[in-house]
Design a protein around this motif. Structure first.
Motif, PDB file in Angstrom:
ATOM      1  N   THR A 150      -7.964 -55.514  -8.690  1.00 46.62           N
ATOM      2  CA  THR A 150      -6.702 -55.864  -8.023  1.00 46.62           C
ATOM      3  C   THR A 150      -5.519 -55.256  -8.766  1.00 46.62           C
ATOM      4  N   THR A 151      -5.560 -55.301 -10.102  1.00 51.02           N
ATOM      5  CA  THR A 151      -4.482 -54.701 -10.904  1.00 51.02           C
ATOM      6  C   THR A 151      -4.371 -53.202 -10.628  1.00 51.02           C
ATOM      7  N   MET A 152      -5.507 -52.530 -10.601  1.00 52.55           N
ATOM      8  CA  MET A 152      -5.488 -51.083 -10.369  1.00 52.55           C
ATOM      9  C   MET A 152      -5.016 -50.755  -8.954  1.00 52.55           C
ATOM     10  N   ARG A 153      -5.438 -51.550  -7.971  1.00 55.86           N
ATOM     11  CA  ARG A 153      -4.987 -51.305  -6.591  1.00 55.86           C
ATOM     12  C   ARG A 153      -3.479 -51.472  -6.475  1.00 55.86           C
ATOM     13  N   ARG A 154      -2.933 -52.461  -7.177  1.00 53.49           N
ATOM     14  CA  ARG A 154      -1.490 -52.685  -7.118  1.00 53.49           C
ATOM     15  C   ARG A 154      -0.743 -51.490  -7.696  1.00 53.49           C
ATOM     16  N   TRP A 155      -1.211 -50.977  -8.811  1.00 56.42           N
ATOM     17  CA  TRP A 155      -0.564 -49.807  -9.405  1.00 56.42           C
ATOM     18  C   TRP A 155      -0.685 -48.597  -8.499  1.00 56.42           C
ATOM     19  N   ARG A 156      -1.838 -48.428  -7.895  1.00 55.64           N
ATOM     20  CA  ARG A 156      -2.036 -47.286  -7.004  1.00 55.64           C
ATOM     21  C   ARG A 156      -1.117 -47.379  -5.796  1.00 55.64           C
TER      22      ARG A 156
END
Length: 207
Positions: free
Chosen positions: A56-62
């Motif tokens: 979820t953290t990586m998706r938000r940054w992406r």
């Protein structure tokens, strides 16, 4: 010399401080003290493993910007490797191999828009892609690139009309995990709600 603007993020603040100590004197890098500053080019994310919260953290940054992710990870399974790449990881370093030189190399590769994986992980990834291409749509095939295997399992049960509690019981996950899977899927694919997720999965041939 143009410096690469990076942010450091870790589950453990001691680990983050250790990465900063390793990288603060590298002249090619500019380390931001606050994660999320607008001119960040590369996020260096250090975790023990890849779970739903990390994804979820990586998706938000992406989703929030053109930030490239260097993942420093203790352990990662094949399915998680696919998930991480789909979420924007462009370079991966094992924690056991995370020397200053290795981190700087991965950051430069990510900043240039290229990708880098350890040789054995690259081999495993290529093997997964090969299996996916020859599986002929079997239920146990790795889903590329739209939905992960877990997302398919969840959305199939949503399509059958099951509630979150029922899906969690059937798949032996927590309700929080099921909600996280659905939220991450909808965030990544710009889906509005569960019916939209079911419609997407059906249109793409996952159901």
């Amino acid at each position: 010399m143009e410096r690469v603007h990076i942010s450091l993020c870790a589950e453990d603040p001691v680990v983050r401080a250790g990465m900063e100590a390793m990288l603060r004197h590298v002249p090619e890098l500019e380390i931001h003290s606050v994660v999320g500053e607008p001119d960040t080019t590369v996020l260096v994310l250090c975790v023990d493993g890849v779970d739903d919260q990390v994804l979820t953290t990586m998706r938000r940054w992406r989703k929030d910007g053109a930030v490239r992710i260097v993942l420093v990870v203790g352990d990662i399974r094949d399915a998680q490797l696919l998930d991480a790449i789909e979420c924007g990881v462009t370079a991966l370093v094992r924690r056991s191999e995370a020397s200053t030189g290795r981190l700087v190399q991965a950051i430069k590769v990510a900043a240039s828009g290229e990708g880098e994986l350890p040789a054995d992980l690259l081999g495993r990834l290529l093997a997964q892609v090969g299996r996916a291409r020859t599986a002929g749509g079997r239920p146990d095939a790795v889903a590329m690139p739209g939905l992960s295997h877990r997302e398919i399992d969840v959305v199939r049960l949503v399509a059958e009309g099951l509630e979150t509690r029922e899906i969690a019981a059937k798949l032996s996950y927590s309700e929080r995990t099921i909600k996280g899977v659905l939220h991450g899927m909808m965030l990544r694919l710009d889906l509005r709600n569960r019916p939209h997720a079911v419609a997407y999965a059906a249109r793409e041939g996952f159901l």
